[in-house]
Design an enzyme around this catalytic site. Structure first.
Site, short mmCIF file in Angstrom:
data_model
loop_
_atom_site.label_atom_id
_atom_site.label_comp_id
_atom_site.label_asym_id
_atom_site.label_seq_id
_atom_site.Cartn_x
_atom_site.Cartn_y
_atom_site.Cartn_z
N HIS A 244 0.75 -1.12 -0.06
CA HIS A 244 0.00 -0.21 0.02
C HIS A 244 0.95 1.39 0.01
CE1 HIS A 244 -3.41 2.43 2.01
NE2 HIS A 244 -2.51 3.20 2.26
N GLU A 245 1.82 1.14 0.81
CA GLU A 245 2.88 2.53 0.96
C GLU A 245 3.51 2.57 -0.41
OE1 GLU A 245 2.59 4.86 2.86
OE2 GLU A 245 0.96 3.59 4.29
N HIS B 89 1.84 4.54 -2.72
CA HIS B 89 1.91 5.88 -2.53
C HIS B 89 3.23 6.63 -3.12
CE1 HIS B 89 -1.68 6.35 -0.20
NE2 HIS B 89 -1.35 5.65 0.52
N ASP C 245 -5.26 9.21 4.10
CA ASP C 245 -5.55 9.04 2.45
C ASP C 245 -7.03 9.84 2.21
OD1 ASP C 245 -3.03 7.77 2.38
OD2 ASP C 245 -4.17 5.88 2.15
ZN ZN Z 1 -2.35 5.20 2.32
#
Ligand code: ZN
Length: 363
Positions: free
Chosen positions: A59-60, A63, A163
């Site tokens: 997930h990171e 980003h 987020d």
């Molecule tokens: Zn996030």
């Protein structure tokens, strides 16, 4: 001390783990071994946490890779017990870029959840196994899938700087001034944090911890936006101290300390052949004198790692860099010669000055 250590690199981005994260793992293993479960159940529990955090890392990474595409330097990804954070040197002012950087994380989590769900369907395993059923392979996977979907939606709550809060700001910033948009997003985020804290007291202590981080993080980001706004068109040269003493690497510590004590200056560039080779702060000098004696040359104790900048660099960018890299002093150089010094305190002083004389900032 940073309370975190590097465990590896992904696409060149350092992955760091906070010490409290290891405490969490140790606690889980301890709790499992005291709850009458057998060893295998304890190991599967720990494996589940490891798999969950691998998903958080993905997930990171989403980003981070999108941020990098927009030229934002990602200093590292940090794993905390409450989740992950991508530490970026700055958040793009362009709302469309911020939107894409923010939304990709939850999309990755949903993608993982859906992918695992499809695998379970394809192999005719139940998507909703009996609760607590981690021991069967499909129970393990189904739980991992549902937590990823949950995480995606939880992260999309408009609790800035999570987020969803960033998505909200990016929408608002397309309709109103960036600072006003930040202010609204921060107010909503802090409101959500209070709500989380309230729920946390009655339901889940983790929520209390998350609320605390959201509340602090939101306030900090608003301050950063204000600072960036004030410093946006200021070159480093306007804020630096241009009158300062320097020292030489062969100078004995005894003399250097005397020199340092005679004035107000706290940090001294150490210069050799016109080039800065190190930094001697008063603390470093005093510690060196105490530990190694007055005859020791400055060269042996000076700090050789320090931050540098150019006069024409943007002060806003440098200030971000200073707070992310923990620069206590920046040497401003022209080619290699030192022409100025800048400390975080001096930037704060300059900000106060600018707040009173706004027209002076234009450089
Ligand atoms: Zn996030």
């Amino acid at each position: 001390m940073s309370w975190s250590f590097q465990v590896g690199r992904l696409f060149g981005i350092p992955l760091r783990v906070h010490i409290t994260f290891l405490l969490l793992l140790a606690f889980i293993v301890w709790a499992d071994s005291h709850s009458g479960q057998d060893m295998v159940a304890g190991l599967i529990g720990a494996g589940y946490i490891a798999a969950l955090f691998a998903c958080v890392v993905l997930h990171e990474l989403g980003h981070s890779l999108v941020a990098r595409k927009y030229g934002v330097k990602v200093t590292h990804i940090l794993l905390l017990p409450i989740g992950g954070v991508s530490m970026m040197e700055r958040i793009p002012d362009d709302p469309k870029q911020e939107f894409r950087i923010a939304i990709v994380g939850p999309l990755v989590s949903i993608g993982i959840g859906v992918l695992i769900g499809l695998i379970l369907l394809a192999t005719q395993q139940p998507l909703m196994p009996p609760p607590g059923d981690l021991l069967s392979g499909s129970g393990f996977l189904a739980k991992l899938a549902s937590i990823n979907i949950f995480l995606a939606f939880f992260n999309l709550l408009p609790a800035f700087p999570m987020d969803g809060g960033r998505v909200l700001r990016s929408f608002l910033a397309q309709k109103m001034d960036y600072m006003a948009a930040t202010h609204v997003a921060v107010a909503i985020g802090q409101g959500m944090a209070v709500l989380f804290a309230f729920l946390g007291i009655f339901a889940n202590p983790w929520l209390l911890l998350i609320a605390f981080f959201i509340f602090l993080g939101a306030g900090q980001e608003e301050q950063q936006v204000q600072v960036r706004r004030l410093l946006r068109s200021v070159p480093v040269g306007n804020a630096m101290a241009s009158q300062f003493a320097t020292m030489q690497p062969d100078e004995p510590l005894g003399r250097a300390v005397e020199e340092a004590m005679a004035g107000y200056q706290q940090d001294f560039p150490v210069v050799e052949g016109g080039e800065v080779v190190g930094i001697a702060s008063r603390d470093v000098l005093m510690a060196g004198l105490y530990e190694r004696g007055a005859a020791t040359p400055l060269r042996d104790v000076m700090l050789t790692q320090f931050c540098t900048a150019r006069k024409e660099d943007s002060l806003a960018d440098l200030y971000d860099q200073m707070s992310h890299q923990g620069c206590q002093i920046v040497v401003v150089t022209d080619e290699t010669h030192p022409v100025g010094l800048l400390t975080p305190e001096r930037v704060v002083q300059y900000l106060r000055y600018l707040a009173q004389h706004p027209s002076k900032g234009e450089g």
